[in-house]
Motif scaffolding. Structure first.
Motif, PDB file in Angstrom:
ATOM      1  N   VAL A   2       0.782  -1.152   0.172  1.00  0.00           N
ATOM      2  CA  VAL A   2       0.163  -0.008   0.021  1.00  0.00           C
ATOM      3  C   VAL A   2       0.987   1.249   0.033  1.00  0.00           C
ATOM      4  O   VAL A   2       1.982   1.500   0.991  1.00  0.00           O
ATOM      5  CB  VAL A   2      -0.880  -0.038   1.142  1.00  0.00           C
ATOM      6  CG1 VAL A   2      -1.673   1.273   1.368  1.00  0.00           C
ATOM      7  CG2 VAL A   2      -1.988  -1.151   1.057  1.00  0.00           C
ATOM      8  N   LYS A   3       0.510   2.116  -1.151  1.00  0.00           N
ATOM      9  CA  LYS A   3       1.676   3.223  -1.232  1.00  0.00           C
ATOM     10  C   LYS A   3       0.832   4.341  -0.816  1.00  0.00           C
ATOM     11  O   LYS A   3       1.496   5.404  -0.335  1.00  0.00           O
ATOM     12  CB  LYS A   3       2.040   3.313  -2.539  1.00  0.00           C
ATOM     13  CG  LYS A   3       2.878   2.101  -3.081  1.00  0.00           C
ATOM     14  CD  LYS A   3       3.211   2.486  -4.399  1.00  0.00           C
ATOM     15  CE  LYS A   3       3.963   1.171  -4.936  1.00  0.00           C
ATOM     16  NZ  LYS A   3       4.621   1.377  -6.335  1.00  0.00           N
ATOM     17  N   ALA A   4      -0.709   4.376  -0.645  1.00  0.00           N
ATOM     18  CA  ALA A   4      -1.261   5.550  -0.288  1.00  0.00           C
ATOM     19  C   ALA A   4      -2.708   5.124   0.399  1.00  0.00           C
ATOM     20  O   ALA A   4      -3.271   4.199  -0.154  1.00  0.00           O
ATOM     21  CB  ALA A   4      -1.628   6.588  -1.680  1.00  0.00           C
ATOM     22  N   VAL A   5      -3.238   6.059   1.251  1.00  0.00           N
ATOM     23  CA  VAL A   5      -4.351   5.639   2.206  1.00  0.00           C
ATOM     24  C   VAL A   5      -5.253   6.871   1.765  1.00  0.00           C
ATOM     25  O   VAL A   5      -4.634   7.991   1.987  1.00  0.00           O
ATOM     26  CB  VAL A   5      -3.861   5.428   3.444  1.00  0.00           C
ATOM     27  CG1 VAL A   5      -5.331   5.151   4.419  1.00  0.00           C
ATOM     28  CG2 VAL A   5      -3.028   4.527   3.564  1.00  0.00           C
ATOM     29  N   VAL A   6      -6.483   6.417   1.769  1.00  0.00           N
ATOM     30  CA  VAL A   6      -7.819   7.696   1.588  1.00  0.00           C
ATOM     31  C   VAL A   6      -8.716   7.269   2.654  1.00  0.00           C
ATOM     32  O   VAL A   6      -9.334   6.207   2.621  1.00  0.00           O
ATOM     33  CB  VAL A   6      -8.103   7.623  -0.131  1.00  0.00           C
ATOM     34  CG1 VAL A   6      -9.427   8.701  -0.044  1.00  0.00           C
ATOM     35  CG2 VAL A   6      -7.258   7.750  -1.055  1.00  0.00           C
ATOM     36  N   GLY A   7      -9.016   8.275   3.430  1.00  0.00           N
ATOM     37  CA  GLY A   7      -9.953   8.009   4.255  1.00  0.00           C
ATOM     38  C   GLY A   7     -11.116   8.854   4.142  1.00  0.00           C
ATOM     39  O   GLY A   7     -11.063   9.878   3.630  1.00  0.00           O
ATOM     40  N   GLU A   8     -12.350   8.374   4.462  1.00  0.00           N
ATOM     41  CA  GLU A   8     -13.604   8.934   4.179  1.00  0.00           C
ATOM     42  C   GLU A   8     -13.705  10.291   5.095  1.00  0.00           C
ATOM     43  O   GLU A   8     -13.596  10.100   6.525  1.00  0.00           O
ATOM     44  CB  GLU A   8     -14.803   7.867   4.683  1.00  0.00           C
ATOM     45  CG  GLU A   8     -16.149   8.670   4.401  1.00  0.00           C
ATOM     46  CD  GLU A   8     -16.661   9.296   3.226  1.00  0.00           C
ATOM     47  OE1 GLU A   8     -17.125  10.480   3.173  1.00  0.00           O
ATOM     48  OE2 GLU A   8     -16.269   8.621   2.148  1.00  0.00           O
ATOM     49  N   GLU A   9     -13.693  11.320   4.607  1.00  0.00           N
ATOM     50  CA  GLU A   9     -13.464  12.452   5.340  1.00  0.00           C
ATOM     51  C   GLU A   9     -14.664  12.919   5.996  1.00  0.00           C
ATOM     52  O   GLU A   9     -14.625  13.443   7.041  1.00  0.00           O
ATOM     53  CB  GLU A   9     -13.240  14.079   4.251  1.00  0.00           C
ATOM     54  CG  GLU A   9     -14.580  13.747   3.189  1.00  0.00           C
ATOM     55  CD  GLU A   9     -14.138  15.222   2.576  1.00  0.00           C
ATOM     56  OE1 GLU A   9     -13.124  15.947   2.567  1.00  0.00           O
ATOM     57  OE2 GLU A   9     -15.166  15.395   1.281  1.00  0.00           O
ATOM     58  N   THR A  10     -15.890  12.542   5.745  1.00  0.00           N
ATOM     59  CA  THR A  10     -17.258  12.781   6.741  1.00  0.00           C
ATOM     60  C   THR A  10     -16.988  11.903   7.975  1.00  0.00           C
ATOM     61  O   THR A  10     -16.998  12.502   8.815  1.00  0.00           O
ATOM     62  CB  THR A  10     -18.467  12.185   5.700  1.00  0.00           C
ATOM     63  OG1 THR A  10     -18.406  13.087   4.545  1.00  0.00           O
ATOM     64  CG2 THR A  10     -19.633  12.519   6.724  1.00  0.00           C
ATOM     65  N   GLN A  11     -16.449  10.543   7.760  1.00  0.00           N
ATOM     66  CA  GLN A  11     -16.477  10.079   9.320  1.00  0.00           C
ATOM     67  C   GLN A  11     -15.307  10.388   9.878  1.00  0.00           C
ATOM     68  O   GLN A  11     -15.125  10.783  11.040  1.00  0.00           O
ATOM     69  CB  GLN A  11     -16.441   8.584   8.585  1.00  0.00           C
ATOM     70  CG  GLN A  11     -17.578   7.982   8.154  1.00  0.00           C
ATOM     71  CD  GLN A  11     -18.664   7.972   9.198  1.00  0.00           C
ATOM     72  OE1 GLN A  11     -19.759   8.665   8.718  1.00  0.00           O
ATOM     73  NE2 GLN A  11     -18.611   7.414  10.337  1.00  0.00           N
ATOM     74  N   LEU A  12     -14.235  10.769   9.308  1.00  0.00           N
ATOM     75  CA  LEU A  12     -12.928  10.998   9.869  1.00  0.00           C
ATOM     76  C   LEU A  12     -12.899  12.354  10.498  1.00  0.00           C
ATOM     77  O   LEU A  12     -12.568  12.734  11.769  1.00  0.00           O
ATOM     78  CB  LEU A  12     -11.623  11.251   9.126  1.00  0.00           C
ATOM     79  CG  LEU A  12     -11.332   9.639   8.542  1.00  0.00           C
ATOM     80  CD1 LEU A  12     -10.054   9.715   7.737  1.00  0.00           C
ATOM     81  CD2 LEU A  12     -11.337   8.570   9.345  1.00  0.00           C
ATOM     82  N   ASN A  13     -13.736  13.462   9.936  1.00  0.00           N
ATOM     83  CA  ASN A  13     -13.978  14.370  10.477  1.00  0.00           C
ATOM     84  C   ASN A  13     -14.817  14.754  12.070  1.00  0.00           C
ATOM     85  O   ASN A  13     -14.700  15.242  12.875  1.00  0.00           O
ATOM     86  CB  ASN A  13     -14.741  15.534   9.792  1.00  0.00           C
ATOM     87  CG  ASN A  13     -13.840  16.064   8.595  1.00  0.00           C
ATOM     88  OD1 ASN A  13     -12.532  16.214   8.679  1.00  0.00           O
ATOM     89  ND2 ASN A  13     -14.184  16.476   7.550  1.00  0.00           N
ATOM     90  N   VAL A  14     -15.798  13.618  11.925  1.00  0.00           N
ATOM     91  CA  VAL A  14     -16.822  13.374  13.098  1.00  0.00           C
ATOM     92  C   VAL A  14     -15.771  12.815  14.069  1.00  0.00           C
ATOM     93  O   VAL A  14     -15.987  13.399  15.383  1.00  0.00           O
ATOM     94  CB  VAL A  14     -17.894  12.375  12.759  1.00  0.00           C
ATOM     95  CG1 VAL A  14     -18.508  12.081  13.947  1.00  0.00           C
ATOM     96  CG2 VAL A  14     -18.774  13.106  11.613  1.00  0.00           C
ATOM     97  N   VAL A  15     -14.882  11.845  13.849  1.00  0.00           N
ATOM     98  CA  VAL A  15     -14.046  11.175  14.839  1.00  0.00           C
ATOM     99  C   VAL A  15     -13.093  12.237  15.396  1.00  0.00           C
ATOM    100  O   VAL A  15     -13.076  12.507  16.652  1.00  0.00           O
ATOM    101  CB  VAL A  15     -13.089  10.182  14.274  1.00  0.00           C
ATOM    102  CG1 VAL A  15     -12.055   9.688  15.240  1.00  0.00           C
ATOM    103  CG2 VAL A  15     -14.067   8.977  13.806  1.00  0.00           C
ATOM    104  N   GLU A  16     -12.571  12.949  14.643  1.00  0.00           N
ATOM    105  CA  GLU A  16     -11.531  13.965  15.133  1.00  0.00           C
ATOM    106  C   GLU A  16     -12.537  15.268  16.030  1.00  0.00           C
ATOM    107  O   GLU A  16     -11.854  15.763  17.119  1.00  0.00           O
ATOM    108  CB  GLU A  16     -10.925  14.888  13.930  1.00  0.00           C
ATOM    109  CG  GLU A  16      -9.840  15.934  14.261  1.00  0.00           C
ATOM    110  CD  GLU A  16      -9.322  16.664  13.078  1.00  0.00           C
ATOM    111  OE1 GLU A  16      -8.242  17.435  13.243  1.00  0.00           O
ATOM    112  OE2 GLU A  16      -9.467  16.437  11.995  1.00  0.00           O
TER     113      GLU A  16
END
Length: 491
Positions: A2-16
């Motif tokens: 795995v060279k790059a990782v993309v996270g679902e911004e909607t969910q990750l912003n809620v977590v942050e």
């Protein structure tokens, strides 16, 4: 790799936002998503915090290695952590959390690593510990069918505030585990997912041989063999998606739910062969498994089929694990009301852990039933219900394991499995009769009885024939004597 990782911004912003408002100094949890070897990318769907253990203790905490730094003003530790702080993580509890959550995930969705919310200095001081945690999670929640020997470690730093991601390359020697940085960004991930659905009907019959009794194999061990048989059957099958045969390089570009059907080879039998004289019992494992898989639209259709197959086998294994884990307290609820298998547990061992040769009566066992609940947009998560449980237990499952409230609208919950898979075990003691235990004596005895019967029949027939002949001769002589007498009288 795995060279790059993309996270679902909607969910990750809620977590942050949740973490920044909590003022907690440290938190550990699971990364849910998928690692794609074909795309060389990792996709993060959500982050699930590990709940406190049974004693109410947090899975992660901070310690200060300097006595004079234990108190540093009145500001919260999340804003002013000690420079020499390090982490304490309950690795076993985090691994157990990963094992439990894996049961709830559908095809194409996995526990792909851990995240840690902690300061940058504490993260640097705890690299080895975090590597051990990642390794424990990977062992508790393996990803079958994936040739990647790595998991993700996402660090959310609050001082300074930023997200970073690293690859942890798994190794048998924890001291040689390689941790490498990789590109990480937030984006739209869930909108590019496609949903696949399949119904797999199976009817597996396993002969229980004398070898099972000699080696004291338990019901759980024999049933795992049955699941392995189902796995071989699936792996040898072809599949169609929406009625079209799947070819390796095909892609599904259409939106909506895709139906997957398996074409089992005609001559492929799920009945294990065994010599008749060695069979002393039977185990019938049958039912239907409803399966879902979530796949990125850029991936091949063959990968969606592989994810469906993996989900089916993982679902059967999860049901067996639940029975084994809860056997002590839930044995009475798993046995059918009409049988008397409870009389077989006088030794105190649960049914799933008892050697099969100790079973003295036939019994039927209903496996947990699978239901699906809406999770992230366009996705589902599953829960298994024992025969005696109701949908009310969803509240505990969701709050404890995935920090989510169970849906209040019951109409949104899918219950496609109207009947759960079942297991029938034929009694050893019903099959261990004279015909199976002493076949030679039985055969010779039967042969003798047949010969005796034949001789009696022959004698009877001979006697009848002799009697008829004698009667005829006597009548003929009598008539002849009368005729001779009449002629002499005339003269």
């Amino acid at each position: 790799m795995v060279k790059a990782v993309v996270g679902e911004e909607t969910q990750l912003n809620v977590v942050e936002d949740r973490l920044s408002q909590s003022s907690i100094p440290a938190q550990v949890g699971l990364v849910i998503g998928k690692l794609s070897s074909t795309l060389d990318k990792g996709f993060v769907y959500d982050l699930l915090p590990t709940p406190p253990n049974d004693a109410g203790e947090l899975a992660c905490s901070l310690i200060d290695t300097k006595d004079d730094n234990k108190k540093k003003g009145s500001k919260p530790k999340s804003q002013q952590p000690p420079d020499f702080s390090s982490l304490i993580i309950d690795n076993d509890w985090v691994a157990e959390h990963a094992r439990q959550v894996t049961r709830m995930l559908v095809g194409g969705v996995h526990v792909i690593g851990i995240y840690i919310w902690v300061s940058h200095s504490a993260f640097k001081n705890s690299t080895m510990l975090l590597s051990q945690t990642v390794k424990g999670v990977a062992e508790a929640a393996p990803i079958s069918g994936v040739d990647l020997d790595e998991r993700l470690l996402i660090h959310i730093s609050y001082s300074p505030r930023r997200w970073t991601c690293r690859n942890c390359v798994l190794s048998s020697n924890i001291t040689s585990t390689s941790v490498r940085p990789c590109d990480f960004k937030k984006g739209r991930v869930l909108s590019s997912l496609q949903m696949y659905r399949s119904t797999y009907n199976f009817d597996i019959r396993l002969p229980l041989s004398r070898d099972n009794a000699t080696n004291a194999l338990t019901l759980g061990e024999v049933l795992r063999r049955g699941i392995a048989v189902a796995g071989r059957e699936l792996n040898s099958s072809k599949a169609t998606i929406d009625g079209k045969l799947v070819v390796n390089n095909d892609q599904c570009t259409a939106d909506g739910m895709h139906e997957v059907e398996f074409l089992i080879p005609f001559m492929n039998s799920s009945v294990e062969a065994s010599r008749q004289k060695d069979v002393i019992g039977t185990l019938v494992f049958r039912g239907s498994v409803i399966s879902f898989a979530i796949v990125n639209s850029k991936e091949l259709a063959s990968l969606a089929v592989a994810d469906i197959k993996d989900d089916i086998i993982r679902s059967l294994q999860s049901r067996l694990d639940i029975i084994c884990d809860d056997a002590e307290e839930n044995l009475e609820s798993t046995l059918d009301a009409g049988n008397e298998a409870s009389g077989d547990i006088s030794s105190g061992k649960p049914l799933s852990h008892r050697p099969l040769h100790e079973l003295r009566k036939s019994c039927n066992i209903s496996l947990p039933r699978r239901i699906f609940v809406p999770w992230l947009p366009g996705t589902y998560i599953c829960v298994y219900l024992q025969p005696s449980e109701t949908i009310e237990v969803l509240k505990d499952h969701f709050v404890e394991l995935i920090s989510m409230e169970a849906p209040s609208d019951a109409s949104k919950i899918l219950e496609p499995e109207l009947e759960a898979p079942s297991l029938n075990i034929a009694s050893f003691w019903d099959t261990l009769g004279p015909s199976s235990s002493v076949p030679n004596n039985s055969t010779s005895s039967t042969k003798k009885k047949t010969e005796t019967s034949s001789r009696r029949k022959e004698i009877s027939q001979t006697t009848v024939g002799f009697n008829i002949t004698s009667f005829t001769a006597a009548v003929f002589i009598l008539l002849l004597s009368a005729l001779v007498g009449y002629l002499l009288t005339k003269r």
